[in-house]
Write a protein that holds these residues in place. Structure first.
Motif, mmCIF file in Angstrom:
data_model
loop_
_atom_site.group_PDB
_atom_site.id
_atom_site.type_symbol
_atom_site.label_atom_id
_atom_site.label_comp_id
_atom_site.label_asym_id
_atom_site.label_seq_id
_atom_site.Cartn_x
_atom_site.Cartn_y
_atom_site.Cartn_z
ATOM 1 N N PRO A 23 104.953 66.940 73.441
ATOM 2 C CA PRO A 23 103.503 66.701 73.471
ATOM 3 C C PRO A 23 103.045 65.873 74.665
ATOM 4 O O PRO A 23 102.007 66.162 75.255
ATOM 5 C CB PRO A 23 103.244 65.952 72.153
ATOM 6 N N LEU A 24 103.806 64.844 75.032
ATOM 7 C CA LEU A 24 103.373 63.955 76.102
ATOM 8 C C LEU A 24 103.892 64.360 77.478
ATOM 9 O O LEU A 24 103.187 64.203 78.473
ATOM 10 C CB LEU A 24 103.795 62.509 75.806
ATOM 11 N N LEU A 25 105.116 64.857 77.562
ATOM 12 C CA LEU A 25 105.741 65.119 78.858
ATOM 13 C C LEU A 25 105.912 66.601 79.161
ATOM 14 O O LEU A 25 106.394 66.966 80.228
ATOM 15 C CB LEU A 25 107.103 64.420 78.936
ATOM 16 N N GLY A 26 105.537 67.462 78.220
ATOM 17 C CA GLY A 26 105.741 68.884 78.450
ATOM 18 C C GLY A 26 107.223 69.187 78.648
ATOM 19 O O GLY A 26 108.082 68.689 77.908
ATOM 20 N N SER A 27 107.546 69.966 79.684
ATOM 21 C CA SER A 27 108.937 70.334 79.961
ATOM 22 C C SER A 27 109.548 69.492 81.075
ATOM 23 O O SER A 27 110.551 69.871 81.674
ATOM 24 C CB SER A 27 109.022 71.815 80.342
ATOM 25 N N LEU A 28 108.950 68.310 81.335
ATOM 26 C CA LEU A 28 109.424 67.490 82.446
ATOM 27 C C LEU A 28 110.902 67.133 82.309
ATOM 28 O O LEU A 28 111.674 67.241 83.272
ATOM 29 C CB LEU A 28 108.585 66.212 82.558
ATOM 30 N N LEU A 29 111.325 66.690 81.120
ATOM 31 C CA LEU A 29 112.722 66.278 80.954
ATOM 32 C C LEU A 29 113.662 67.466 81.100
ATOM 33 O O LEU A 29 114.753 67.333 81.686
ATOM 34 C CB LEU A 29 112.904 65.607 79.590
ATOM 35 N N ASP A 30 113.272 68.629 80.591
ATOM 36 C CA ASP A 30 114.100 69.821 80.747
ATOM 37 C C ASP A 30 114.243 70.209 82.211
ATOM 38 O O ASP A 30 115.333 70.545 82.676
ATOM 39 C CB ASP A 30 113.494 70.992 79.968
ATOM 40 N N ASP A 34 117.850 70.111 83.858
ATOM 41 C CA ASP A 34 118.433 71.438 84.074
ATOM 42 C C ASP A 34 117.318 72.426 84.375
ATOM 43 O O ASP A 34 116.920 73.231 83.533
ATOM 44 C CB ASP A 34 119.223 71.886 82.837
ATOM 45 N N SER A 35 116.825 72.391 85.612
ATOM 46 C CA SER A 35 115.699 73.264 85.954
ATOM 47 C C SER A 35 116.106 74.735 85.906
ATOM 48 O O SER A 35 115.329 75.584 85.446
ATOM 49 C CB SER A 35 115.158 72.907 87.339
ATOM 50 N N LEU A 36 117.320 75.061 86.362
ATOM 51 C CA LEU A 36 117.738 76.464 86.394
ATOM 52 C C LEU A 36 117.864 77.024 84.985
ATOM 53 O O LEU A 36 117.430 78.151 84.705
ATOM 54 C CB LEU A 36 119.061 76.600 87.150
ATOM 55 N N GLY A 37 118.441 76.238 84.075
ATOM 56 C CA GLY A 37 118.536 76.670 82.683
ATOM 57 C C GLY A 37 117.169 76.793 82.036
ATOM 58 O O GLY A 37 116.936 77.686 81.209
ATOM 59 N N THR A 38 116.240 75.924 82.414
ATOM 60 C CA THR A 38 114.884 75.975 81.861
ATOM 61 C C THR A 38 114.171 77.247 82.299
ATOM 62 O O THR A 38 113.510 77.918 81.490
ATOM 63 C CB THR A 38 114.080 74.737 82.296
ATOM 64 N N TYR A 39 114.313 77.614 83.570
ATOM 65 C CA TYR A 39 113.683 78.853 84.043
ATOM 66 C C TYR A 39 114.300 80.074 83.366
ATOM 67 O O TYR A 39 113.579 81.017 82.993
ATOM 68 C CB TYR A 39 113.823 78.965 85.562
ATOM 69 N N LEU A 40 115.613 80.079 83.183
ATOM 70 C CA LEU A 40 116.265 81.190 82.483
ATOM 71 C C LEU A 40 115.749 81.309 81.044
ATOM 72 O O LEU A 40 115.446 82.402 80.566
ATOM 73 C CB LEU A 40 117.779 80.982 82.462
#
Length: 466
Positions: A23-30, A34-40
């Motif tokens: 709710p507060l940070l969105g997907s910032l921590l992901d 692990d940006s590549l895993g997040t995009y996948l």
């Protein structure tokens, strides 16, 4: 097609689906971890156009990620004028490495490209083959002293690629340059990454520890480049066959574009050092890593090298005689693209794959994801060089594989990268057999793809090192 119309192919266009986040940070921590895993994950869950929000309210960034080959082609090629390098990450690279070919835009870019293009013709680049072979031979000879016959190919290929590009850029001024780049580049690239992905940054002029470390590294890096440039200009550089690239850059001029001044020369040199060694090092590292886990492919590649080269030193003309080795490198670049993420900013509203991309939106292309797109790459995680036979390539979408970007901003050094990679890989496979010690190598997206753990291989000499 304009987005002014409310209907496209009979269906109302809509905002892209959004990847769920906190709710507060969105997907910032992901994205941070692990940006590549997040995009996948975004592509697997929501398809080829996905919104990802990151950051706290008031500082939140919204990324529009485009994963299809068709979308990549529109952003990079057919509608490239609408997608510019205006995002904060590119600005951080500009502020550190200067406004060279990688980051410049508009007339600056066109002028630089016109001045530099003659130095990257096939004939000119082919002349660098001997320098690449000499540096490769030196690296292979050093492996005779490897402890327990184990080498970390990531470390070794990075060192080889840096020495090769430094020799081609600077000629005899290799040792001092390599030492400075080895010392300063990690500090600067980490600084660029941290600032490029941060929702907010303090000014670079503030005397924080991070700012001071980066400034000291930049001063040292600029200093060695400026010294060598001044020496070349003092000697009255004239472009001749066989000259190092800096001499050719210093002599480059045209009636319309004049020539590079000292600051512009330094900016081009820094970009060539950055892009010219990290990208090739990544391709070589993972080609060896993947072959070390696949003895059949390794044997097939070595048989081709032995049959074509025998005992002689490879030359530029050998690239077309080593098709399977080239396929190995292309497959390594598919699985581990040196530029795993490409950013742009939309100037005007656009529509891609039925979804609206708002004006001003940050647009993310991810070769890391597109190169694994299940519609274009069956069993996408499997290493299979035969994906790149001429017949297989002809049958595939043009932008299903784009490790060198594409369109008018395609990498000017792609022929050099392939030349260096094929020569170095051929000589390496002829001299040593490889067995993987680290079967998995963790990676992360930086300015380029970077290994975050070792890529060790056990080596067995097959013949005396050249």
């Amino acid at each position: 097609m304009s987005v002014d119309s409310a209907v496209s192919n009979g269906a109302e266009r809509a905002a892209a689906p959004q990847l769920a986040g906190l709710p507060l940070l969105g997907s910032l921590l992901d994205l941070t971890s692990d940006s590549l895993g997040t995009y996948l994950r975004a592509q697997h869950r929501h398809g080829d156009v996905v919104r990802i929000s990151a950051g706290p309210p008031g500082l939140r960034a919204e990324l529009h990620c485009v994963f299809s080959p068709e979308g990549a082609q529109r952003v990079l090629a057919s509608e490239s004028a609408n997608f510019r390098k205006d995002n904060p990450f590119y600005q951080e690279i500009r502020d550190s490495f200067g406004n060279g070919l990688l980051t410049s835009q508009d007339e600056d870019y066109l002028r630089q490209r016109r001045l530099v293009q003659p130095l990257f013709t096939k004939r000119r680049v082919d002349g660098y083959a001997a320098a690449v072979a000499a540096e490769t031979a030196q690296t292979l000879e050093s492996w005779q002293e490897a402890v327990d016959s184990v080498v970390d190919v990531q470390v070794e290929m990075t060192h080889l690629a840096l020495r090769a590009v430094a020799r081609i850029l600077f000629g005899t001024d290799v040792e001092a340059t390599v030492a400075v780049v080895d010392r300063c580049f990690p500090v600067i690239t980490e600084y660029v990454l941290r600032r490029g992905y941060s929702p907010a940054n303090v000014p670079r002029s503030w005397p924080t520890p991070a700012n001071r470390r980066a400034a000291a590294a930049l001063d040292e890096l600029y200093g060695v480049c400026d010294r060598i440039i001044a020496e070349r200009r003092g000697a009255g550089a004239v472009a001749r066959e066989g000259e190092d690239l800096l001499t050719l850059l210093a002599a480059a001029q045209s009636t319309d574009d004049a020539s590079f001044d000292a600051d512009e020369l330094r900016e081009q040199v820094l970009i060539f050092l950055l892009a010219g060694h990290e990208t090739t090092a990544t391709s070589l590292t993972f080609a060896l890593h993947l072959l070390a886990k696949d003895p059949a492919s390794q044997d097939r590649a070595r048989e081709e090298v032995s049959r074509v080269l025998g005992d002689r030193t490879p030359e530029a003309a050998d690239l077309e005689r080593l098709p399977y080795l080239t396929q190995v490198l292309k497959e390594a670049m598919r699985l581990f693209p040196a530029a795993p993420v490409i950013g742009r900013q939309a100037v005007a509203e656009a529509e891609i794959d039925g979804h609206v991309i708002p004006a001003g939106a940050t647009v993310i292309l991810a070769p890391w994801v597109t190169h694994r797109h299940p519609e274009h790459w069956p069993d996408p995680e499997r290493f299979d060089p035969d994906r790149f036979t001429p017949e297989a390539e002809a049958a595939r979408a043009r932008y299903a594989w784009f490790p060198f970007g594409g369109g008018p901003r395609a990498c000017i050094g792609q022929h050099f990268s392939m030349l260096e990679s094929v020569i170095a890989l051929a000589m390496t496979l002829r001299a040593y057999a490889f067995e993987a010690v680290d079967t998995e190598v963790p990676v992360a997206a930086g300015i380029t793809l970077r290994a975050t753990g070792p890529a060790r291989c056990r080596i067995r000499p097959l013949r005396p090192a050249p």
